[in-house]
Scaffold this motif. Structure first.
Motif, mmCIF file in Angstrom:
data_model
loop_
_atom_site.group_PDB
_atom_site.id
_atom_site.type_symbol
_atom_site.label_atom_id
_atom_site.label_comp_id
_atom_site.label_asym_id
_atom_site.label_seq_id
_atom_site.Cartn_x
_atom_site.Cartn_y
_atom_site.Cartn_z
ATOM 1 N N LYS A 131 -14.836 35.901 -19.279
ATOM 2 C CA LYS A 131 -15.895 36.891 -19.092
ATOM 3 C C LYS A 131 -15.363 38.247 -18.631
ATOM 4 N N SER A 132 -14.438 38.258 -17.683
ATOM 5 C CA SER A 132 -13.893 39.522 -17.189
ATOM 6 C C SER A 132 -13.005 40.169 -18.252
ATOM 7 N N THR A 133 -13.143 41.481 -18.430
ATOM 8 C CA THR A 133 -12.304 42.194 -19.389
ATOM 9 C C THR A 133 -10.994 42.610 -18.731
ATOM 10 N N LEU A 134 -10.025 42.961 -19.561
ATOM 11 C CA LEU A 134 -8.744 43.413 -19.030
ATOM 12 C C LEU A 134 -8.939 44.677 -18.200
ATOM 13 N N GLY A 135 -9.826 45.567 -18.626
ATOM 14 C CA GLY A 135 -10.089 46.776 -17.862
ATOM 15 C C GLY A 135 -10.592 46.468 -16.464
ATOM 16 N N LYS A 147 -8.862 48.877 -27.266
ATOM 17 C CA LYS A 147 -9.591 47.646 -27.594
ATOM 18 C C LYS A 147 -9.191 46.521 -26.643
ATOM 19 N N ALA A 148 -7.896 46.458 -26.345
ATOM 20 C CA ALA A 148 -7.406 45.400 -25.468
ATOM 21 C C ALA A 148 -8.068 45.478 -24.098
ATOM 22 N N ARG A 149 -8.254 46.675 -23.588
ATOM 23 C CA ARG A 149 -8.839 46.831 -22.249
ATOM 24 C C ARG A 149 -10.316 46.461 -22.230
ATOM 25 N N ASN A 150 -10.948 46.411 -23.397
ATOM 26 C CA ASN A 150 -12.349 45.992 -23.482
ATOM 27 C C ASN A 150 -12.490 44.531 -23.905
ATOM 28 N N THR A 151 -11.359 43.825 -23.977
ATOM 29 C CA THR A 151 -11.361 42.424 -24.405
ATOM 30 C C THR A 151 -11.265 41.510 -23.189
ATOM 31 N N MET A 152 -11.965 40.387 -23.252
ATOM 32 C CA MET A 152 -11.991 39.470 -22.111
ATOM 33 C C MET A 152 -10.651 38.776 -21.919
ATOM 34 N N ALA A 196 -10.510 28.713 -18.162
ATOM 35 C CA ALA A 196 -11.812 28.136 -17.841
ATOM 36 C C ALA A 196 -11.768 26.643 -18.157
ATOM 37 N N PRO A 197 -12.375 25.791 -17.316
ATOM 38 C CA PRO A 197 -12.350 24.347 -17.594
ATOM 39 C C PRO A 197 -12.864 23.986 -18.981
ATOM 40 N N ASN A 198 -13.855 24.743 -19.490
ATOM 41 C CA ASN A 198 -14.364 24.427 -20.827
ATOM 42 C C ASN A 198 -13.407 24.850 -21.936
ATOM 43 N N ASP A 199 -12.264 25.441 -21.562
ATOM 44 C CA ASP A 199 -11.256 25.864 -22.524
ATOM 45 C C ASP A 199 -9.903 25.225 -22.190
ATOM 46 N N PHE A 200 -9.932 24.052 -21.542
ATOM 47 C CA PHE A 200 -8.702 23.463 -21.029
ATOM 48 C C PHE A 200 -7.715 23.058 -22.124
ATOM 49 N N GLU A 201 -8.211 22.781 -23.323
ATOM 50 C CA GLU A 201 -7.313 22.411 -24.412
ATOM 51 C C GLU A 201 -6.323 23.521 -24.735
ATOM 52 N N ARG A 202 -6.647 24.754 -24.355
ATOM 53 C CA ARG A 202 -5.717 25.865 -24.545
ATOM 54 C C ARG A 202 -4.410 25.604 -23.796
ATOM 55 N N LEU A 203 -4.513 24.939 -22.648
ATOM 56 C CA LEU A 203 -3.328 24.586 -21.874
ATOM 57 C C LEU A 203 -2.720 23.265 -22.325
ATOM 58 N N ARG A 204 -3.561 22.316 -22.602
ATOM 59 C CA ARG A 204 -3.068 20.963 -22.850
ATOM 60 C C ARG A 204 -2.471 20.774 -24.238
ATOM 61 N N LYS A 205 -3.040 21.430 -25.227
ATOM 62 C CA LYS A 205 -2.599 21.203 -26.607
ATOM 63 C C LYS A 205 -1.127 21.520 -26.824
#
Length: 230
Positions: free
Chosen positions: A56-60, A140-145, A206-215
């Motif tokens: 949710k939080s952007t890089l900016g 664009k990167a600074r406006n990306t989560m 985020a816990p709902n995105d944990f496969e990003r770490l585990r895969k």
């Protein structure tokens, strides 16, 4: 991967306090906030750590929070993997000095455009390339989560300290080199990378995105994947 604790101008007493926050017997004062083990998980599966809500939080917004301008680059491999990372060389949160890397949530189509529009491509080791983004794409990167954070503390962590602060992991996965072990905490979206030779690394999603770490761990050592923590 890290060195020591900041605020040395305040003397040994303050350094001792900062160290105590990591030690198993130390208890942080109530006014200390945004410490590495203070992870808040919302009912919709997002988590907030260091004041940053992953997904949710952007890089900016992260830049404003950390008061540091990061180095932002796209990294690509010969296998086709691409990611945009923002590297913060020195962050100081509640007296802890560390390095931090924020991974940005661009999709594959966006990553391809960023790659094609990059101003410069540098070849790194092991088939990896670093792409310098154009000025428009940096905006664009600074406006990306931010979808993931890698936290590299200057304080070395041992197993008892990690257990004290985060509890027993749900699963442990050893890499093929037998020198690096991943302690997984899916309920809070955390992978603590324990190493016998290097300082530890904390990776948050985020816990709902944990496969990003585990895969990715399945590629490192498929034989250990799925084995629960003893």
């Amino acid at each position: 991967m890290g060195n020591h604790i900041f605020l040395k101008v305040l003397g040994v007493s303050v350094i001792a306090l900062a160290v105590a926050l990591w030690l198993p017997g130390g208890q942080p004062p109530e006014e200390y906030k945004n410490l590495p083990w203070q992870v808040e998980v919302s009912s919709d599966g997002y988590s907030t750590v260091f004041g940053i809500t992953l997904g949710k939080s952007t890089l900016g917004e992260v830049e404003q929070l950390l008061q540091e301008q990061p180095h932002i680059n796209l990294f690509a491999t010969d296998d086709g993997d691409r990611v945009v990372e923002a590297y913060f060389n020195t962050v100081n949160i509640s007296g802890f000095k560390a390095k931090m890397v924020a991974t940005l949530g661009f999709n594959e189509e966006q990553l391809q455009k960023l790659y094609d529009q990059g101003e410069r491509i540098s070849t790194l080791a092991m088939g990896k390339r670093k792409v310098t983004l154009s000025g428009a794409d940096l905006a664009k990167a600074r406006n990306t989560m931010v979808v993931a954070l890698t936290y590299l503390p200057r304080t070395n962590l041992d197993e008892s300290t990690v257990t004290k602060r985060f509890g027993e992991p749900a699963e442990k996965i050893m890499e093929a080199d037998k020198k690096t072990e991943h302690w997984l905490y899916p309920d809070i979206g955390l992978d603590v990378v324990m190493s016998a030779e290097e300082r530890e690394v904390l990776q948050y999603v985020a816990p709902n995105d944990f496969e990003r770490l585990r895969k990715p761990l399945e590629k490192m050592n498929p034989a250990t994947t799925g084995q629960p923590s003893p």
